[in-house]
Scaffold this motif. Sequence first.
Motif, short mmCIF file in Angstrom:
data_model
loop_
_atom_site.label_atom_id
_atom_site.label_comp_id
_atom_site.label_asym_id
_atom_site.label_seq_id
_atom_site.Cartn_x
_atom_site.Cartn_y
_atom_site.Cartn_z
N UNK A 1 55.59 -40.32 87.47
CA UNK A 1 54.97 -39.09 87.98
C UNK A 1 54.15 -38.39 86.91
N UNK A 2 54.68 -38.32 85.70
CA UNK A 2 53.94 -37.64 84.63
C UNK A 2 52.61 -38.34 84.33
N UNK A 3 52.64 -39.66 84.36
CA UNK A 3 51.41 -40.41 84.13
C UNK A 3 50.40 -40.12 85.24
N UNK A 4 50.86 -40.08 86.47
CA UNK A 4 49.98 -39.81 87.60
C UNK A 4 49.35 -38.43 87.49
N UNK A 5 50.14 -37.44 87.11
CA UNK A 5 49.64 -36.07 87.00
C UNK A 5 48.66 -35.94 85.83
N UNK A 6 48.92 -36.65 84.76
CA UNK A 6 48.03 -36.57 83.61
C UNK A 6 46.68 -37.22 83.88
N UNK A 7 46.68 -38.34 84.60
CA UNK A 7 45.46 -39.12 84.76
C UNK A 7 44.65 -38.79 86.01
N UNK A 8 45.32 -38.58 87.13
CA UNK A 8 44.63 -38.54 88.41
C UNK A 8 43.94 -37.23 88.73
N UNK A 9 42.80 -37.33 89.39
CA UNK A 9 42.21 -36.17 90.04
C UNK A 9 42.96 -35.91 91.35
N UNK A 10 43.46 -37.01 91.92
CA UNK A 10 44.23 -36.94 93.17
C UNK A 10 45.42 -37.87 93.04
N UNK A 11 46.58 -37.43 93.49
CA UNK A 11 47.80 -38.24 93.48
C UNK A 11 48.21 -38.49 94.92
N UNK A 12 48.40 -39.77 95.26
CA UNK A 12 48.75 -40.17 96.62
C UNK A 12 50.14 -40.80 96.60
N UNK A 13 51.05 -40.25 97.40
CA UNK A 13 52.42 -40.74 97.47
C UNK A 13 52.57 -41.65 98.68
N UNK A 14 53.11 -42.85 98.42
CA UNK A 14 53.35 -43.81 99.49
C UNK A 14 54.82 -43.78 99.90
#
Length: 260
Positions: free
Chosen positions: A207-220
Amino acid sequence: MTTTLEPGLSTDVAVRLDGVRKAFGPTGRAVVALDGMDLTVAPGEFVCLLGASGCGKSTLLNLVAGLDQPTSGSITLETSRPAVMFQEAALMPWLTAARNVELPLRLAGFGRAERREKAAELLELVRLGGAGDKRPHELSGGMRQRVALARALAATLRVGGDTEQSLLLMDEPFAALDAITRDVLQGELLRVYRSTGTSVLFVTHDVREAVRLGQRVVLLSSRPGRVVREWRDVQASDAEELTLEITGHLREVISTHAAA
């Protein structure tokens, strides 16, 4: 069914998945990895796909890359052929770093002099300008992943300087690295992304990686995977607060799957 559009037919979509379903195995005993998957990535957008193990994240990347075909639904691709970067660098051990980067350029039809020039530029971009003559066993794990990133970017280039939109698919590329190296490479990836304007579809379970990198985070959801939640304008949000919120939703997905 997969639909691939020719460049120039759309300006607001890099890739779009409509009702994509992917099942493995014979009818009646098939394992459904994805079902009802709808997802759009805009040109130049950095999207992180987040989900529990086995939710179909890697399957989705394989479909977008053209390495497999969906059972049903459509995939619209409005970029050059996607480049893929995996968890392992998968460099050719008998080639130098520069020659590894040159390989997709050679396959694309670039001449020798232009291949060398572009490979040198890409190695400079990932801050490995002095390592072009080294072979993979002479490089650290982080350096090998930098070479793999340069090679992936090379795979998006076309002869004649075509400015067609490019797409980079990344399947947990930093998961096998130690925490410090992973942190450094995340920063390097953001720098390269901002300087190239490449669309990125990045798979992670962190999750931390997703928040740091993404403009948008999509949860499957858990298998079969489909979009259950997404967060936009991530970079404008409070990182710690958003990490806690997304973690809570991810735990719900995992606990629902465990109870099924």
